[in-house]
Structure formats: C-alpha cells, structure tokens
Motif scaffolding. Structure first.
Motif, short mmCIF file in Angstrom:
data_model
loop_
_atom_site.label_atom_id
_atom_site.label_comp_id
_atom_site.label_asym_id
_atom_site.label_seq_id
_atom_site.Cartn_x
_atom_site.Cartn_y
_atom_site.Cartn_z
N THR A 277 -3.72 5.96 -3.53
CA THR A 277 -4.65 5.02 -4.34
C THR A 277 -6.04 5.54 -4.24
O THR A 277 -6.46 6.00 -3.50
CB THR A 277 -4.65 3.75 -3.36
OG1 THR A 277 -3.30 3.34 -2.95
CG2 THR A 277 -5.04 2.35 -4.10
N LYS A 291 -7.65 -1.43 -2.39
CA LYS A 291 -7.12 -1.61 -3.83
C LYS A 291 -7.84 -0.53 -4.82
O LYS A 291 -8.94 -0.09 -4.73
CB LYS A 291 -7.58 -3.18 -4.41
CG LYS A 291 -6.95 -4.30 -3.61
CD LYS A 291 -7.74 -5.51 -4.12
CE LYS A 291 -7.09 -6.63 -3.22
NZ LYS A 291 -7.79 -8.06 -3.80
N GLY A 315 -3.51 -1.68 -8.06
CA GLY A 315 -2.92 -2.39 -6.50
C GLY A 315 -3.26 -1.78 -5.35
O GLY A 315 -4.11 -1.01 -5.14
N TRP A 316 -2.46 -2.19 -4.41
CA TRP A 316 -2.40 -1.67 -2.96
C TRP A 316 -1.20 -1.13 -2.42
O TRP A 316 -0.23 -1.96 -2.75
CB TRP A 316 -3.54 -2.28 -2.04
CG TRP A 316 -3.07 -3.28 -1.60
CD1 TRP A 316 -2.31 -3.69 -0.08
CD2 TRP A 316 -2.82 -4.83 -2.05
NE1 TRP A 316 -2.03 -4.93 -0.08
CE2 TRP A 316 -2.19 -5.82 -1.00
CE3 TRP A 316 -3.21 -5.55 -3.20
CZ2 TRP A 316 -2.05 -6.96 -1.28
CZ3 TRP A 316 -3.00 -6.76 -3.61
CH2 TRP A 316 -2.52 -7.74 -2.54
#
Length: 445
Positions: A277, A291, A315-316
């Motif tokens: 991420t 996030k 997103g996460w």
C-alpha cells in the motif's frame, strides 16, 4: 475438490501461518523477478535503468527498491516487438488465452495466460466459490460478459466445485428472469447495480425474488457496491439472499479476492499476489493497515508478470487472522484513485455518497454525482430518486439527503435534485454510470 464438506477448498493453503506464507512468497518473488528480468524486454530495460537486479531481493521488503509500473506502462509496451508486447515473458505459442480490459481509461490492454497461468487462475476461482458456500448440489448462473472479459472464464472455477453451471453471459433481463424462474438456480454472479435492477424488474413483472425464485447467494463484482454495507444489505433484503463481493483485475485474473461468511473485507490470494500500500501521490510505502493505493506484484503469473503494478485502487489490507480461520490478508477497497475528489479539504469517494443515499428510506437507491469547479473550489451535487409511494415533499427529501451526507462524509453537497422513480435513467444491464466529472483540473494520477 475437498473429499468432505470442509469449509475450506484447500485448508493447508488457506490457513497457512503468516510466517510460512511470507516464506513461500519470498521464494516465489525471487523466482518471478529473475524470470521477468531474463524474459521480458521491458523489465530488463526498466530494472537496468533503475540500477536494480534480481539478486537484490533478499527480503520481501526489498521489492520496494524496484520501479513501479501501471496501466500506462501496459499501453506503451503493448504491440512493441511482438503482438503481445514487451511486457510479455513467453513466446506467443505458449499463450492459450487472452482477455482485454474495458478500455474505460484508455486503450484496452491485453492480459495473456499460459496454460499453467490459466489453470492456477481457475483453481483460485474454485477456492472463492467454495469459500462463499457453492457446493455440488448448487445450480449456478454465470451472468457475466464472455466477450473478452477476464471474468468470463471464472465459470470454469465454479464447475470445479461440482456445481451445475449455466453459462448465462449478458442475457437480456427478461431472458435471465426466465432462466431464474424455470431452471431454479441457487447462485448467480453479476454486478451490484444489475443485481439491484434485476430484482426491481422482477417485482415490476409480478415476480417476488424472495418467494418466486430460488436464489440463495448472489456474487457481485465489477463495481464497489458489494463492499458498501448499505448497498449489500439492500440487495440482500430485495432478494432474500446472501450477497458476497469479489474483486478482480483484468491485469491479473478474474477474481483475485473474495469475501468469506464474515464479510469483513475480501481475502486476497496472497499465494499469487504480493500486496503493498503506497501514498497515491508520492509512492511512499505505507505500513499494513494504512489507507493508500494498492500495488500488486504477481508471484506466479508467467505470460505477463506484473512487478509493482499500481492498481489505482484505494484501500487498506488487514493481515490478522480472520474469524473464519483463513490467514490470507483481507483487502478493504474504498474506490478508484481517479474517482476520488476533494471538497473543503475532505477526501470523498463516490462509495461514501452511495452508502449515505442507500441508507435513506423512501429513496430508490439510484443516484448521480456531478463534480465541478466553482470560484476555484471543487463542489459536488447529487441527484436522487424518490420512491413512487414516498409522499414526502421534495424539500424534505433534499434536507434529509444533504444532512445525511454531511454527517457521513463531513461536507454537504452544493445542491440536491430529486427525481421521480425511474427519472434518473442510471439503470443499465451491467455497470452503471453514476459520476459526471466536469472539472478542468482533476486529481493527478
């Protein structure tokens, strides 16, 4: 297929410890990075330019040394040097299947598969179908596009579970309702907007989805609705069925992630995909649970490996063990980076607006968002539909919508327009167009 009715398709794989999973990921990562460097003209050039080499991978974190790639990379290299392009790492004779992206954000991109890639793709699909409860005694309707779409072949994964499979494709609503009435399937896969619209159309034709049809499970994908609690629950109430969200990328394969019975995010196939991420603007790698933009590295796809592919999805990931016992991480998708807009310093996703609107009684759930600039500031307006039986005056509906969105998102829409039931014309046979972006200067990608 499991010998007994185990909740797991492959228990050893699905419940592997995080330590053992990451150990295997590292083995596969070293192999695929070396393979990509030696067989793909693009990766050889990109790695050399970045001053990195396969031997630099000693830990999983070392992937951060390697350059990103994205959709633009795919478009720029497609057709260069060969039909399949410079990203491809196998000769065309080794490719048995290709799908293409929709091309909604540019030129459609090809996704090639070797036979091994394709077989592992379908093994993963079988795992997801089994995870949501599809069994040999089910009848399953695959109501997805078969024309070049990567989700089309997923029906083969359903067949691996032993279920009776009906290759529906993009049937007109009337024909699909006939199939649901006469063949009595128990499971269907389509988009969230179409699941809602098909249920509405059934009611208008005197068919109660709860009483007159036999659907027990609805799989949805292609849009975010299945991961928006309010939308998912609305579809479940309409059909009297359980709704499960799947997530896929044409760049990798059909469904790469899927909900389990707890519906707390979507388990992603970490045996196939290494997940990072990153900050959407800077590319800085963020800790798990933060996030940001998902970056995927394929660990086993050989026709066209993707090393640090920026998905554009925000997103996460939660890597804790799920209540279902599965250990593969769960992704929570908020929306597309390109769809996010900023109003009064608040990050807003269309999914936030949808959740708010779908929570308001008396509305059909249909909506449209208009994003525009005014006085050098980003504004958004929404349009909604009032149910035919709703006798509230429009001013009251406007106030409710504005206050609901203010409470949920933190910023009110600049205006709210109320239409009668059916007046928005946002219903479609599959994906619905709900966002109109009129800004001259959009969020940089």
């Amino acid at each position: 297929m499991p010998i007994n009715d185990s909740k797991y398709w492959n228990e050893a794989l699905e419940t592997i410890s995080r330590q053992d999973l990451e150990k295997q990921q590292l083995i596969d990562l070293k192999k695929i990075v070396k393979y990509a460097y030696e067989n793909s003209p693009y990766y050889k050039r990109a790695f050399d330019k970045a001053g990195v080499k396969p031997e630099d991978i000693v830990t999983l974190k070392d992937i951060e040394k390697f350059p990103f790639m994205d959709k633009k990379t795919q478009r720029d290299t497609q057709g260069k040097g060969s039909f399949l392009g410079e990203l491809c790492a196998v000769p065309e004779n080794d490719v048995v299947f290709i799908s293409t992206s929709s091309g909604s954000t540019g030129v459609p991109t090809i996704s090639p598969f070797t036979q091994k890639d394709f077989d592992e793709f379908q093994e993963t699909e079988a795992r997801w179908f089994w995870q949501v409860g599809v069994r040999p005694n089910d009848r399953y309707v695959h109501a997805l596009n078969f024309s070049l779409y990567v989700g089309g072949p997923d029906v083969i994964g359903a067949q691996k579970t032993g279920a009776l499979c009906i290759w529906g494709g993009t049937l007109p609503s009337e024909r699909l309702l006939w199939v649901l009435q006469n063949y009595k399937p128990t499971v269907i896969w389509t988009s969230p907007s179409y699941a809602w619209q098909l249920g509405e159309k059934a009611l208008k034709n005197g068919i109660d989805p709860k009483k007159d049809l036999n659907i027990k499970k609805i799989i949805v994908a292609g849009e975010l609705g299945g991961s928006i609690n309010e939308t998912r629950k609305a579809i479940e109430e309409l059909w009297g069925a359980e709704v499960y969200d799947f997530y896929g990328l044409s760049d990798i394969f059909g469904a790469c992630a899927a909900m389990c019975e707890y519906k707390d995010g979507l388990h992603i196939a970490e045996n196939h995909i290494l997940v990072e991420t990153v900050d959407p603007q800077t590319g800085e790698v963020l800790p798990p649970g933060s996030k940001g933009e998902f970056v995927f590295t394929t660990l086993r796809k050989h026709a066209r490996p993707l090393i640090r592919f920026r998905t554009g999805d925000i997103g996460w990931i939660d890597t804790s063990v799920c209540k279902c016992g599965r250990t593969h991480g769960r992704i929570h998708v908020l929306g597309r980076k390109d769809d996010m807009f900023i109003v009064s310093a608040v990050n807003v996703f269309p999914s936030d607006v949808e959740a708010g609107i779908r929570s308001i009684p008396g509305l059909t759930g249909e909506y449209r968002i208009r994003i525009y600039d005014q006085d050098y500031t980003c504004k958004y307006a929404v349009e909604v539909e009032k149910k035919a039986e709703n006798d509230q005056d429009d001013a009251e509906v406007i106030s409710t919508v504005a206050n609901t969105l203010k409470a949920r998102i933190g910023v009110k829409p600049a205006s709210v327009v109320v239409h009668k039931d059916g007046g928005l014309n946002t219903r479609s046979e599959h994906k619905s167009k709900r966002v109109i972006d009129e800004r001259e200067h959009k969020l940089a990608s």
